[in-house]
Design a protein around this motif. Structure first.
Motif, PDB file in Angstrom:
ATOM      1  N   SER A   1       0.951  -1.362  -0.026  1.00  0.00           N
ATOM      2  CA  SER A   1      -0.196   0.080  -0.069  1.00  0.00           C
ATOM      3  C   SER A   1       0.853   1.477   0.082  1.00  0.00           C
ATOM      4  CB  SER A   1      -0.987   0.185   1.492  1.00  0.00           C
ATOM      5  OG  SER A   1      -0.005  -0.077   2.326  1.00  0.00           O
ATOM      6  N   GLY A   2       2.136   1.266  -0.041  1.00  0.00           N
ATOM      7  CA  GLY A   2       2.986   2.392   0.220  1.00  0.00           C
ATOM      8  C   GLY A   2       4.242   2.366  -0.774  1.00  0.00           C
ATOM      9  N   TYR A   3       4.837   3.260  -1.015  1.00  0.00           N
ATOM     10  CA  TYR A   3       5.791   3.794  -1.908  1.00  0.00           C
ATOM     11  C   TYR A   3       6.946   2.542  -1.785  1.00  0.00           C
ATOM     12  CZ  TYR A   3      10.183   5.864  -3.648  1.00  0.00           C
ATOM     13  OH  TYR A   3      11.237   6.001  -4.457  1.00  0.00           O
ATOM     14  N   PHE A   4       7.320   2.088  -0.592  1.00  0.00           N
ATOM     15  CA  PHE A   4       8.430   1.098  -0.646  1.00  0.00           C
ATOM     16  C   PHE A   4       7.818  -0.381  -1.272  1.00  0.00           C
ATOM     17  CE2 PHE A   4       9.598   4.145   2.509  1.00  0.00           C
ATOM     18  CZ  PHE A   4      10.881   4.727   1.967  1.00  0.00           C
ATOM     19  N   GLY A   5       6.403  -0.463  -1.303  1.00  0.00           N
ATOM     20  CA  GLY A   5       6.096  -1.805  -1.798  1.00  0.00           C
ATOM     21  C   GLY A   5       6.606  -3.069  -0.906  1.00  0.00           C
ATOM     22  N   ARG A   6       6.580  -2.722   0.423  1.00  0.00           N
ATOM     23  CA  ARG A   6       7.076  -4.009   1.210  1.00  0.00           C
ATOM     24  C   ARG A   6       5.959  -4.618   1.804  1.00  0.00           C
ATOM     25  NH1 ARG A   6      11.935  -3.314   5.970  1.00  0.00           N
ATOM     26  NH2 ARG A   6      11.611  -5.130   6.634  1.00  0.00           N
TER      27      ARG A   6
ATOM     28  N   TRP B   1       7.050  -3.873   9.734  1.00  0.00           N
ATOM     29  CA  TRP B   1       7.604  -2.471   9.286  1.00  0.00           C
ATOM     30  C   TRP B   1       7.520  -1.648  10.619  1.00  0.00           C
ATOM     31  CZ3 TRP B   1       9.703  -0.692   4.972  1.00  0.00           C
ATOM     32  CH2 TRP B   1       9.746   0.757   4.835  1.00  0.00           C
TER      33      TRP B   1
END
Length: 199
Positions: free
Chosen positions: A70-75, A79
């Protein structure tokens, strides 16, 4: 999840008067154990001026298990994100072979004498020296520039039970006051747009 770096030099941070300056320590314990985490006051090189322990706050960095990208890092997976407040002198559980970050926030008083201060962080029987340089100027006590800090009041108030289903609870005003005090501390000005104002 990376290997914790090893250093033999003290932590050195720099701050203006009236500023919050954070440091982060990452602890990786070989076994699961609970340890007391505390600090000494920070003492100026003159030997008499101190920044009391009351001006040092401790937060345990917790993890959020990300199940959907769901975020920029795609992790996906764990977290580090929430900062859970812990009183200095309390016990923190350190899971075996897991990086457990600790976040220390030092509030430098407006009245602090410029110069070098030193102190110690204690984690169980381990000690970590810390040095703080206080510069000879102070930050303004109120923001000089308006920031556009988007903040979803509805979600936060629901999460902290200040509202339930949108209905204000008895703690509603106290929660809003606490959030606004945090904004003031960090010199943030939430967006004035109606969508972001407190309900």
């Amino acid at each position: 999840s990376q290997q914790v770096p090893i250093t033999s030099s003290p932590l050195i941070i720099h701050s203006a008067r009236g500023e919050f300056e954070p440091i982060q320590l990452v602890v990786q314990s070989p076994i699961t154990q609970s340890l007391i985490v505390s600090t000494t006051p920070l003492t100026h090189t003159d030997g008499t001026t101190i920044i009391p322990v009351d001006y040092i706050k401790l937060f345990r960095v917790d993890y959020v298990d990300i199940a959907k990208i769901s975020g920029y890092f795609g992790r996906l997976g764990l977290w580090p994100d929430p900062l859970y407040p812990v009183s200095l002198g309390e016990t923190i559980k350190f899971p075996a072979e897991t990086n457990q970050p600790l976040w220390f926030r030092i509030e430098v008083p407006n009245s602090a004498k410029p110069g070098m201060y030193s102190g110690t962080i204690m984690i169980g029987t381990a000690t970590v020296p810390i040095t703080l340089q206080v510069w000879s100027f102070a930050l303004p006590t109120h923001p000089e520039l308006e920031s556009k800090f988007g903040f979803d009041w509805d979600t936060v108030l629901e999460e902290y039970k200040a509202t339930i289903g949108g209905e204000p609870q008895s703690c509603h005003g106290d929660v809003i006051d606490a959030i606004n005090a945090a904004f003031e501390d960090y010199r943030l000005t939430p967006s004035a747009d109606d969508d972001y104002g407190p309900p």
